[in-house]
Design a protein around this motif. Structure first.
Motif, PDB file in Angstrom:
ATOM      1  N   ALA A 146       0.824  -1.219   0.000  1.00 44.30           N
ATOM      2  CA  ALA A 146       0.000   0.000   0.000  1.00 44.30           C
ATOM      3  C   ALA A 146       0.854   1.263   0.000  1.00 44.30           C
ATOM      4  CB  ALA A 146      -0.960   0.001   1.199  1.00 44.30           C
ATOM      5  N   LEU A 147       1.894   1.277  -0.819  1.00 45.49           N
ATOM      6  CA  LEU A 147       2.701   2.499  -0.948  1.00 45.49           C
ATOM      7  C   LEU A 147       1.914   3.517  -1.761  1.00 45.49           C
ATOM      8  CD1 LEU A 147       6.160   0.905  -1.758  1.00 45.49           C
ATOM      9  CD2 LEU A 147       5.284   1.686   0.439  1.00 45.49           C
ATOM     10  N   PHE A 148       2.060   4.806  -1.419  1.00 53.94           N
ATOM     11  CA  PHE A 148       1.342   5.843  -2.158  1.00 53.94           C
ATOM     12  C   PHE A 148       2.030   6.037  -3.503  1.00 53.94           C
ATOM     13  CE2 PHE A 148       0.840   7.210   2.402  1.00 53.94           C
ATOM     14  CZ  PHE A 148      -0.423   6.659   2.529  1.00 53.94           C
ATOM     15  N   PRO A 149       1.326   5.715  -4.607  1.00 51.17           N
ATOM     16  CA  PRO A 149       2.006   5.733  -5.908  1.00 51.17           C
ATOM     17  C   PRO A 149       2.387   7.132  -6.374  1.00 51.17           C
ATOM     18  CG  PRO A 149      -0.347   5.272  -6.175  1.00 51.17           C
ATOM     19  CD  PRO A 149      -0.075   5.287  -4.701  1.00 51.17           C
ATOM     20  N   HIS A 150       1.718   8.151  -5.812  1.00 50.41           N
ATOM     21  CA  HIS A 150       1.973   9.512  -6.284  1.00 50.41           C
ATOM     22  C   HIS A 150       3.039  10.219  -5.456  1.00 50.41           C
ATOM     23  CE1 HIS A 150      -0.981   9.579  -3.143  1.00 50.41           C
ATOM     24  NE2 HIS A 150      -0.964  10.892  -3.047  1.00 50.41           N
TER      25      HIS A 150
END
Lengths: 297, 381
Positions: B105-109
């Motif tokens: 669940a890493l923030f892609p942005h």
């Protein structure tokens, strides 16, 4: 290794064919009409059929091309046109923003609803599209007319009637109700793809609901916001039917100006110049923005 | 064995502190999802600084339990305390624990550094301190050169370390890890296991790891809780779990095992004898048991504790004859499958200490299997 290489020309041809179909479509239904309009915009009006002059002449072995830029100069000289442009852009932008503010919670609610309820909710959003656009606008007249539904109810309650038709409010109401699904659907598409665990991660790392929305949901739905806004904004700028039916006579919108030039003044060249200028006004900044976004991705 | 080698200090420290107070106390917690009981009246205490593994199959309730610790699910009944603080009604963003998600669940942005910094920003940590803590954390997980990359530009192992850094940077009282290694391939998984142990040892953070992989649980865990159908079946150190399973479920779930069934025919204070067994011979249990004559009992024997001999062993107890049906040579070990004359298939593992076994047993040979009485575990259920 050699087998695919031998197949490559065929594959390339197939790919070219697939690409050709939309190209041909665009050519026939966009590029050629565009060229015709561009040509008309460079002609002079004439009392003839069609009501404009040719831009080239062939006589005695001499090809004379006459390009009349007077129509464009006229657009700049007469404040009517740029006032209409600016007013259209302003109204379309405001309506787009209103649409976004209303559509975002709707799309979010649908995306968060139980999967089996989503098709029904989406259906409710799209349902108005099943009736004719014109009918929906007439329905709005029925609602907002001086003796319409709203005022009848107000009268029954002993309240003063409200003037709604032929005001900015009516035009906004028309654009917002008319284009709402075009905003909801792309928003829903991006929000539905949003991984729930990203929000959970944000919560887990200390972000409450508001912060999580602002730092995760909102930035990740930017493509949907951009798509929805373009889908509403572009047709809204050139909108003719809504201001004509719901708006007042003093509202200058470019769609109405266009109509007047074509059908009341029968000045096709100026009308074409208005159309071309509008396209340039809209298409160039949008292409620029798209490029800027594309580079970022 | 590997866990004691890799993290003796942490394990020992955890156990020392442990006896004082339980750090995380789950008491009588039940969670039901529309009629399905995911976690059933579960009670568990986790000690400070230990690595506790929740091991179970899918649907065993282990993930639900972890999500209740993180605050994503609310228990229907029961109570969860973390460091003496009741967590009832405390939302996830106010809990002193952080979670490492299975999908990371890493923030892609956001860049790697911004991902790691995220939790500190939410807490309003001043900029200078944020930068310093992020830098230190990235160094710990060996990602300093990748600080400006986006998650999409990283390999699976690197993403896993970003997720770990992001969850650890807030110095949580406990780190919750949901299947931390399941998204990695086998080789990377082994390396990462030891990295995790290293980091845990350096920081001393309490880890609660959910996994379905018993090897992972054995390597990582100071203690393992085996869950099935929403209940904790057994909580023990890896060795105890393996050597002293409480019942057939545990014996079969953790490692491979041969289970023999028989009925009590002799019940003495110092031994029990089982007759009518699927071994085809009497089974001798070398200690007393509270049981009744005629009761069905089971004996679990690990394959590596079985003996395989060409001739009948001298100690004639717990022995039966059969045919070698299958041999899997793995280099260090060889697995044999022996079909007993009674029809039961038994697994035997032999360590290849010599280049060749002197008895030269091979396919279709008749051979004897047996085990010393102390190698078996008697089970009543």
């Amino acid at each position: 290794m050699s087998a695919p290489r031998r197949r490559a020309p065929l594959a390339r041809m197939g790919r070219a064919l697939v690409a050709l179909a939309p190209m041909a479509w665009l050519g026939v239904f966009f590029l050629i009409p565009f060229a015709v309009v561009l040509r008309v915009s460079l002609a002079e009006p004439a009392i003839a059929r069609p009501p404009f002059t040719d831009i080239w002449e062939w006589a005695d072995g001499v090809l004379t091309i006459i390009l009349n830029f007077g129509n464009y100069l006229f657009l700049i000289e007469d404040p009517l046109y740029y006032t209409a442009y600016l007013n259209s852009i302003w109204m379309a932008a405001s309506a787009t923003l209103i649409c976004l503010v209303i559509a975002y919670p709707m799309a979010l609610a649908i995306a968060r609803a139980a999967p089996r309820r989503r098709p029904m909710l989406l259906m409710l959003v799209v349902l108005p599209f099943w009736t004719s656009f014109l009918l929906r606008m007439y329905a709005l007249i029925g609602l907002m007319a001086p003796t319409g539904f709203v005022n009848t109810v107000l009268g029954a309650l002993g309240l003063e009637p409200i003037v709604m038709l032929q005001t900015d409010f009516a035009v906004y109401a028309g654009i917002v109700t008319g284009y709402m699904p075009l905003m909801v659907l792309p928003l829903y598409a991006t929000l539905e793809k949003l991984d729930d665990s990203l929000l959970e991660a944000a919560h887990d790392l200390g972000a409450g609901p508001t912060r999580a929305f602002l730092t995760v949901t909102l930035p990740l739905s930017a493509p949907g916001i951009a798509a929805g806004c373009l889908l509403v904004f572009i047709p809204a700028v050139g909108e003719y039917v809504i201001p004509a039916l719901l708006g007042g006579p003093d509202q200058l919108m470019i769609g109405k100006v266009l109509w007047t030039e074509f059908f009341n003044n029968r000045d096709w060249p100026v009308a074409s110049a208005v159309a071309i200028a509008m396209l340039a006004f809209l298409a160039l900044p949008i292409m620029f923005i798209r490029n800027a976004l594309g580079v970022k991705e | 064995m590997s866990q004691t080698a890799a993290a003796p200090a942490a394990a020992a420290a955890g156990r020392d502190r442990a006896d004082g107070r339980p750090f995380i106390r789950i008491s009588g917690v039940t969670k039901t999802f529309s009629g399905f009981v995911a976690v059933n009246d579960l009670t568990l205490e986790v000690r400070e600084g230990e690595i506790f593994c929740l091991l179970g199959g899918s649907g065993s309730g282990k993930s639900t339990l972890l999500r209740m610790l993180a605050g994503f699910e609310t228990p229907d009944r029961g109570r969860i305390e973390i460091d003496g603080q009741d967590m009832t009604g405390v939302p996830p963003w106010a809990r002193p624990v952080n979670m490492m998600f299975q999908s990371y669940a890493l923030f892609p942005h956001m860049s790697v550094a911004r991902n790691v910094e995220y939790g500190l920003r939410q807490d309003g940590v001043p900029r200078a301190e944020r930068a310093e803590r992020v830098a230190r954390m990235l160094e710990l997980v060996k990602l300093t050169p990748f600080a400006d990359r986006r998650p999409a530009q990283l390999s699976g192992g690197q993403r896993q370390r970003v997720a770990l850094a992001r969850a650890l940077v807030k110095r949580p009282k406990a780190l919750l890890l949901d299947e931390p290694l399941s998204a990695l391939d086998k080789k990377l998984r082994e390396e990462t296991q030891f990295e995790l142990l290293d980091i845990q040892e350096k920081l001393g953070t309490t880890f609660i790891v959910v996994t379905h992989d018993q090897e992972e649980a054995m390597t990582l865990g100071d203690r393992i809780g085996v869950m099935d159908a929403g209940e904790l079946i057994q909580v023990d150190a890896p060795r105890d779990l393996y050597e002293y399973p409480r019942n057939r479920f545990i014996a079969e779930f953790v490692g491979s095992v041969n289970i023999f069934e028989g009925r009590v025919v002799e019940d003495e204070a110092d031994h029990v004898l089982l007759g009518d067994t699927d071994l085809g011979a009497e089974i001798f249990i070398h200690h007393g048991l509270s049981c009744q004559m005629g009761q069905t009992l089971w004996v679990a024997v690990r394959p590596e504790k079985m003996r395989l001999t060409a001739a009948r062993p001298d100690d004639a107890r717990n022995a039966a004859q059969g045919v070698i049906e299958d041999i899997a040579y793995l280099g260090g070990l060889t697995h044999y499958r022996v079909r007993l004359d009674g029809g039961k298939t038994v697994r035997v593992t032999r360590a290849n200490v010599e280049r060749r076994h002197a008895d030269g047993l091979t396919w279709n040979d008749r051979a004897w299997i047996s085990w010393p009485p102390e190698a078996g575990v008697a089970l009543t259920s």
